[in-house]
Design an enzyme around this catalytic site. Structure first.
Site, PDB file in Angstrom:
ATOM      1  CG  HIS A 132       5.555  -5.689  -4.793  1.00  0.00           C
ATOM      2  ND1 HIS A 132       4.093  -5.591  -4.371  1.00  0.00           N
ATOM      3  CD2 HIS A 132       6.132  -4.792  -5.069  1.00  0.00           C
ATOM      4  CE1 HIS A 132       4.176  -4.866  -3.723  1.00  0.00           C
ATOM      5  NE2 HIS A 132       5.512  -3.960  -3.279  1.00  0.00           N
ATOM      6  CG  ASP A 143     -17.909 -11.498 -18.377  1.00  0.00           C
ATOM      7  OD1 ASP A 143     -16.980 -11.973 -18.652  1.00  0.00           O
ATOM      8  OD2 ASP A 143     -17.798 -10.261 -17.838  1.00  0.00           O
ATOM      9  N   GLY A 181       0.368  -1.190  -0.155  1.00  0.00           N
ATOM     10  CA  GLY A 181       0.231  -0.049  -0.488  1.00  0.00           C
ATOM     11  C   GLY A 181       0.665   1.649   0.104  1.00  0.00           C
ATOM     12  CB  CYS A 199       5.000  -3.926  -0.065  1.00  0.00           C
ATOM     13  SG  CYS A 199       6.286  -2.604  -0.331  1.00  0.00           S
ATOM     14  CE1 TYR A 200       1.379   1.007   5.651  1.00  0.00           C
ATOM     15  CE2 TYR A 200      -0.767  -0.324   5.525  1.00  0.00           C
ATOM     16  CZ  TYR A 200       0.554   0.311   6.857  1.00  0.00           C
ATOM     17  OH  TYR A 200      -0.303   0.882   6.883  1.00  0.00           O
ATOM     18  CE  LYS A 259     -13.813 -10.825 -19.441  1.00  0.00           C
ATOM     19  NZ  LYS A 259     -15.466 -10.184 -19.298  1.00  0.00           N
ATOM     20  CD  GLU A 276       2.735  -8.400  -5.776  1.00  0.00           C
ATOM     21  OE1 GLU A 276       3.246  -9.588  -4.988  1.00  0.00           O
ATOM     22  OE2 GLU A 276       2.127  -7.166  -5.481  1.00  0.00           O
TER      23      GLU A 276
END
Ligand code: XMP
Length: 512
Positions: free
Chosen positions: A170, A228, A56, A83-84, A368, A172
Site C-alpha cells: 500500500h 466548510d 479490497g 493489493c486486491y 477536508k 498510500e
C-alpha cells in the site's frame, strides 16, 4: 485554469480508498473515487489520464467478488492495481492468484527493480506496508515481476508496453516510507501527467464559474462559523459580493465568545450581507426539561431550520442556496454500502420553506484538507481554517442531562480554560479534538473550611484522523494539573475535574 487531468480510482472496498484519492491530489493531479463497476462508456467519457484499482477485502476467486469489465485493460489507459487491484489484474489477464497460509502484515522490506518507471530513483530495498493473504503466484504473460518480499514472490508486476502495473503493498499509507513517490512515478512517469491541480487555480476557476452561474442573482447561505460553511461563504462573496446573504443562527450553544468572533470576521473582512440571529432563548426554551441526547439533536436541528426560514422569508425569494457539502459526503462506493453521509453532522438538513431555485455546492469536489487550503488561499484567518470540529448541536450535547443557562455558563468557562491551556502548552495542533463536558454528577468537596457539593467537569481530548476511531490524548500531567486547578479555582460550582481516558471505540468522542 481548471484541472484537465483526471485519475479515476476504482473502489473495490478497501479501507484506504479515500486516502489514495487524497494522495493523488497531493501530487497535484485531480482524482475521483468511482464504483468498481463503472461502465466503460463512462470511463471513456471521463477520459482519465490513468486509473488506480484500490485494494479490497475480497478474494478474486470469491463468488461475489467485485470485478470490473475486462475491456478496461484494452483502453490504452495506464492502470495501477493496488493489493486486491493487482490480484484482479493478474487473475483477469491470465496469471495465477493463490491464498497464502498466513497473512503477511506490517511494514515489510520489499526488494524492487528500480529499472521500472514505477520505482525510478529508488534504492533496491524499501519499507512498504503489506497487508494480504492472497498473492499473485504467477504473473500473466507479457508481465514482468518488479518486486518481491521474503514471503511474497510477486509483490509488483508490470507490462510496460500496455502501461499496466500492479503492487501488492500500500503506497498510500504513511507506513510506506517512499509510498508517495511510487504514486508520483505512476502519475508523472507512466501517465505523463503535468500536475494541474493546485488550490490557487481551483479558487480562481471557482470564482469565475460562480460569477458566470449566479451573476447578479440573490444567494443565501447558512453560516455556522465552521470551516466548510465559512470557506463556501467567502468563495461566494469573492464571486458575487453583496448578492450573497449569510444567515448566522446563533443558538447560544457555541463556545465562549465564538458568536462574536464569527460576526467580527465576517462583517469586517468580507463583502457580503451578514445577518446574525441571536436565538439563544428560543433554543433554551425548546430544550427545557429535555435530557435525551437524540431528542436534543432533533430539537436543535428543527429549530435551526425554523429560525433560518423565518430570516430567509424576510429576504424574499432567492435564486440559490449555498451548501457546504464536501467530497467525502458524496462518494459512492458501489459495494452496496451507503455513501458516507453522516446525517447527524448536518445541522438540520435542508429548509423546506425557503424559496430558492437551485442549490450551489462550491466545495463538492474537495477533501477536508483541500477545503482548508482553499480557506488559506482566500485569506481566511488560520484560527478559523484550522478550527477543530464542533458539533451542530454545540454545547447541548456536552451538558449531560437538562440544559440550563447556568450550566451553559459553567461549561463555557471551563472549556475556555481547557482550550487556553492546551494552546499555551502548544498542543493545539497535535490534539484533533478537545473540550470540556459538564457531567450531571455532583460530589462533595472542600474549599477553605467549607464543604462544597458541586459539579464534576470531564475533560476530553482525542487524536484521530477520521473521527471514526481515535485514541485519548496523552496530555502531560503538568498541563492537566494546571487545567484542573484553574477550573476549580476560577469556575464557580465546579469542585472536581476528571480526565476521560477512553478511546473510540468503545466510547464515542462526544459524551452524548
Ligand atoms: P462521536 O461522538 O460520534 O463524534 O464519536 C464523531 C465526530 O462527530 C462530531 N459529532 C457531531 N457533529 N452534529 C455534528 O455536527 C452532531 O450531532 C454530532 N455528534 C458528534 C463530534 O464532535 C466528532 O468530531
Amino acid at each position: 485554469m481548471e484541472a484537465k487531468e483526471l485519475i479515476l480510482i476504482l473502489d473495490f472496498g478497501g479501507q484506504y480508498n479515500q486516502l489514495i484519492a487524497r494522495r493523488v491530489r497531493e501530487c497535484n493531479v485531480y482524482s475521483e473515487v468511482v464504483p468498481y463497476n463503472i461502465s466503460i462508456e463512462k470511463i471513456k467519457e471521463k477520459s482519465p489520464k490513468g486509473i488506480i484499482f484500490t485494494g479490497g477485502p475480497a478474494s478474486v476467486y470469491g463468488e461475489n467478488s467485485p470485478k470490473c469489465s475486462d475491456e478496461i485493460f484494452n483502453l490504452g489507459i495506464p492502470i495501477l492495481g493496488i493489493c486486491y487491484g493487482m490480484q484482479l489484474m493478474a487473475y483477469t489477464l491470465g496469471g495465477k492468484v493463490a491464498s497464502a497460509n498466513t497473512r503477511e502484515y506490517g511494514e515489510t522490506d520489499v526488494n524492487i527493480d528500480n529499472t521500472s518507471p514505477l520505482f525510478q530513483g529508488f534504492d533496491s530495498s524499501n519499507i512498504f506496508l503489506m497487508s494480504h493473504t492472497d498473492y499473485v503466484q504467477e504473473v500473466p504473460s507479457g508481465f514482468k515481476k518488479i518486486a518481491y518480499t521474503s514471503v511474497c514472490p510477486n509483490a509488483g508486476m508490470e507490462n510496460q508496453e500496455k502501461k499496466l502495473y500492479g503492487i501488492q503493498f500500500h503506497p498510500e499509507v504513511n507506513n510506506s516510507k517512499n509510498g508517495i513517490q511510487v504514486i508520483k512515478n505512476f502519475l508523472y512517469k507512466v501517465c505523463n501527467c503535468s500536475g494541474d491541480w493546485v488550490m490557487s487555480s481551483f479558487v480562481q476557476d471557482s470564482i469565475k464559474k460562480l460569477k458566470e452561474k449566479i451573476g447578479d442573482k440573490k444567494t443565501l447561505c447558512a453560516l455556522s462559523g465552521g470551516v466548510d460553511s465559512s470557506v463556501a461563504a467567502v468563495l461566494l462573496s469573492k464571486a458575487i459580493g453583496k448578492n450573497l446573504t449569510c444567515i448566522f443562527v446563533d443558538h447560544g450553544l457555541l463556545r465562549k465568545n465564538e458568536g462574536d468572533e464569527v460576526e467580527e470576521i465576517f462583517t469586517k473582512n468580507y463583502n457580503l450581507n451578514f445577518v446574525r440571529v441571536n436565538a439563544k432563548d428560543r433554543f433554551l426554551n425548546k430544550l427545557s426539561g429535555v435530557t435525551d441526547p437524540e431528542k436534543k439533536r432533533k430539537i436543535i436541528g428543527e429549530e435551526f431550520i425554523r429560525v433560518f426560514e423565518e430570516e430567509a422569508r424576510k429576504i424574499g425569494t432567492v435564486d440559490f442556496l449555498v451548501q457546504g457539502t464536501i467530497y467525502p459526503d458524496v462518494i459512492e462506493s458501489g459495494l452496496g454500502k451507503s455513501a458516507v453521509i453522516k446525517s447527524h453532522h448536518n445541522v438540520g438538513g435542508l429548509p423546506e420553506h425557503v424559496d430558492f431555485k437551485e442549490i450551489v455546492e462550491p466545495l463538492r469536489s474537495l477533501f477536508k484538507d483541500e477545503v482548508r487550503k482553499t480557506g488559506l488561499e482566500l485569506g481566511i484567518p488560520e484560527k478559523l481554517v484550522y478550527r477543530q470540529p464542533f458539533p451542530g448541536p454545540g454545547l447541548a450535547i456536552r451538558i449531560i442531562g437538562e440544559i440550563t443557562d447556568d450550566k451553559l455558563t459553567i461549561l463555557k468557562e471551563a472549556d475556555s480554560i481547557f482550550r487556553e491551556e492546551i494552546a499555551n502548552a502548544n498542543l493545539h495542533k497535535s490534539i484533533n479534538q478537545y473540550f470540556a463536558v459538564l457531567t450531571n454528577l455532583k460530589s462533595v468537596g472542600v474549599m477553605g473550611d467549607e464543604r462544597t457539593y458541586d459539579y464534576t467537569i470531564a475533560l476530553r481530548a482525542v487524536e484521530t484522523t477520521d473521527f471514526m476511531t481515535g485514541v485519548w490524548s496523552k496530555i502531560p500531567y503538568d498541563v492537566l494539573e494546571r487545567v484542573s486547578s484553574r477550573i476549580v479555582n476560577e469556575v464557580k460550582h465546579v469542585n472536581r475535574v476528571v480526565y476521560d481516558i477512553t478511546s473510540k471505540p468503545p466510547a464515542t468522542i462526544e459524551w452524548e
